[in-house]
Design a protein around this motif. Structure first.
Motif, short mmCIF file in Angstrom:
data_model
loop_
_atom_site.label_atom_id
_atom_site.label_comp_id
_atom_site.label_asym_id
_atom_site.label_seq_id
_atom_site.Cartn_x
_atom_site.Cartn_y
_atom_site.Cartn_z
N GLU A 148 8.34 -37.70 -6.91
CA GLU A 148 9.04 -36.51 -6.44
C GLU A 148 8.69 -36.18 -4.99
O GLU A 148 9.03 -35.12 -4.49
N SER A 149 8.04 -37.12 -4.30
CA SER A 149 7.67 -36.94 -2.89
C SER A 149 8.69 -37.63 -2.00
O SER A 149 9.10 -38.76 -2.27
N ILE A 150 9.06 -36.96 -0.94
CA ILE A 150 10.04 -37.49 0.00
C ILE A 150 9.44 -37.45 1.40
O ILE A 150 8.87 -36.44 1.81
N SER A 151 9.56 -38.57 2.11
CA SER A 151 9.08 -38.66 3.48
C SER A 151 10.27 -38.99 4.37
O SER A 151 11.04 -39.90 4.05
N LEU A 152 10.43 -38.25 5.46
CA LEU A 152 11.54 -38.47 6.39
C LEU A 152 10.97 -38.69 7.79
O LEU A 152 10.16 -37.90 8.26
N TYR A 153 11.40 -39.79 8.42
CA TYR A 153 10.99 -40.08 9.80
C TYR A 153 12.15 -39.77 10.73
O TYR A 153 13.26 -40.27 10.55
N ASP A 154 11.88 -38.94 11.74
CA ASP A 154 12.87 -38.52 12.72
C ASP A 154 12.63 -39.31 14.00
O ASP A 154 11.60 -39.14 14.66
N TYR A 155 13.56 -40.19 14.35
CA TYR A 155 13.41 -41.03 15.55
C TYR A 155 13.51 -40.22 16.85
O TYR A 155 12.99 -40.65 17.86
N GLU A 156 14.15 -39.06 16.79
CA GLU A 156 14.25 -38.22 17.99
C GLU A 156 12.88 -37.72 18.43
O GLU A 156 12.54 -37.73 19.62
N SER B 77 9.91 -38.79 16.83
CA SER B 77 8.88 -39.75 16.38
C SER B 77 7.87 -39.10 15.46
O SER B 77 6.66 -39.31 15.58
N THR B 78 8.36 -38.28 14.51
CA THR B 78 7.48 -37.59 13.57
C THR B 78 7.95 -37.77 12.14
O THR B 78 9.14 -37.96 11.88
N TYR B 79 6.99 -37.66 11.23
CA TYR B 79 7.28 -37.66 9.80
C TYR B 79 7.29 -36.23 9.28
O TYR B 79 6.50 -35.40 9.74
N SER B 80 8.15 -35.96 8.33
CA SER B 80 8.16 -34.69 7.61
C SER B 80 8.09 -35.04 6.12
O SER B 80 8.68 -36.03 5.67
N ASN B 81 7.35 -34.23 5.37
CA ASN B 81 7.13 -34.51 3.95
C ASN B 81 7.61 -33.35 3.08
O ASN B 81 7.45 -32.19 3.45
N TYR B 82 8.15 -33.73 1.93
CA TYR B 82 8.77 -32.77 1.04
C TYR B 82 8.44 -33.14 -0.41
O TYR B 82 8.08 -34.27 -0.71
N SER B 83 8.62 -32.17 -1.29
CA SER B 83 8.49 -32.40 -2.73
C SER B 83 9.68 -31.75 -3.41
O SER B 83 10.05 -30.63 -3.08
N ILE B 84 10.25 -32.49 -4.35
CA ILE B 84 11.45 -31.98 -5.04
C ILE B 84 11.19 -31.82 -6.52
O ILE B 84 10.36 -32.48 -7.07
#
Length: 120
Positions: A103-111, A113-120
């Motif tokens: 249920e963990s989601i990781s998103l990398y933003d190339y603009e 250069s950072t990761y954001s983490n979420y839980s659903i």
């Protein structure tokens, strides 16, 4: 990509990959739950982000969702590949990619250069 769009894309990708119906996502960067509701399935996406107070909607055209972000007045392309996803945000002219693990989601933003983490 702005924080609201990141959370919304993570929510949509999480629901599509996990095939889970949920009304919120937890954003670790903002340390809060973000409420969202609506339809997310293999053909259509039509959701409302209560935090941003806007709709995101679109259709699947084979292997790619073309989503319209009504808050920004721009499109976001989203592709789902197994437990991973990627796409392009036309509002910021930037790519993103991510993955779903349980249920963990990781998103990398190339603009940024950072990761954001979420839980659903």
């Amino acid at each position: 990509m702005n924080k609201e769009s990141k959370a919304t894309i993570a929510y949509i990708a999480g629901r599509l990959i996990l095939k889970k119906d949920t009304s919120s996502i937890y954003d670790y960067d903002q340390a809060k739950h973000i409420n969202m509701s609506g339809e997310v399935n293999e053909k259509n996406v039509n959701i409302y982000n209560y935090d941003k107070r806007c709709h995101y909607s679109g259709r699947n055209s084979g292997s790619n969702y073309s989503l319209y972000n009504y808050g920004e007045g721009s499109y976001i392309n989203l592709s789902i590949i197994g437990k991973s996803f990627n796409g392009y945000d036309y509002n910021t002219s930037s790519y993103f990619s991510g993955s779903v693990n349980n249920e963990s989601i990781s998103l990398y933003d190339y603009e940024t250069s950072t990761y954001s983490n979420y839980s659903i």
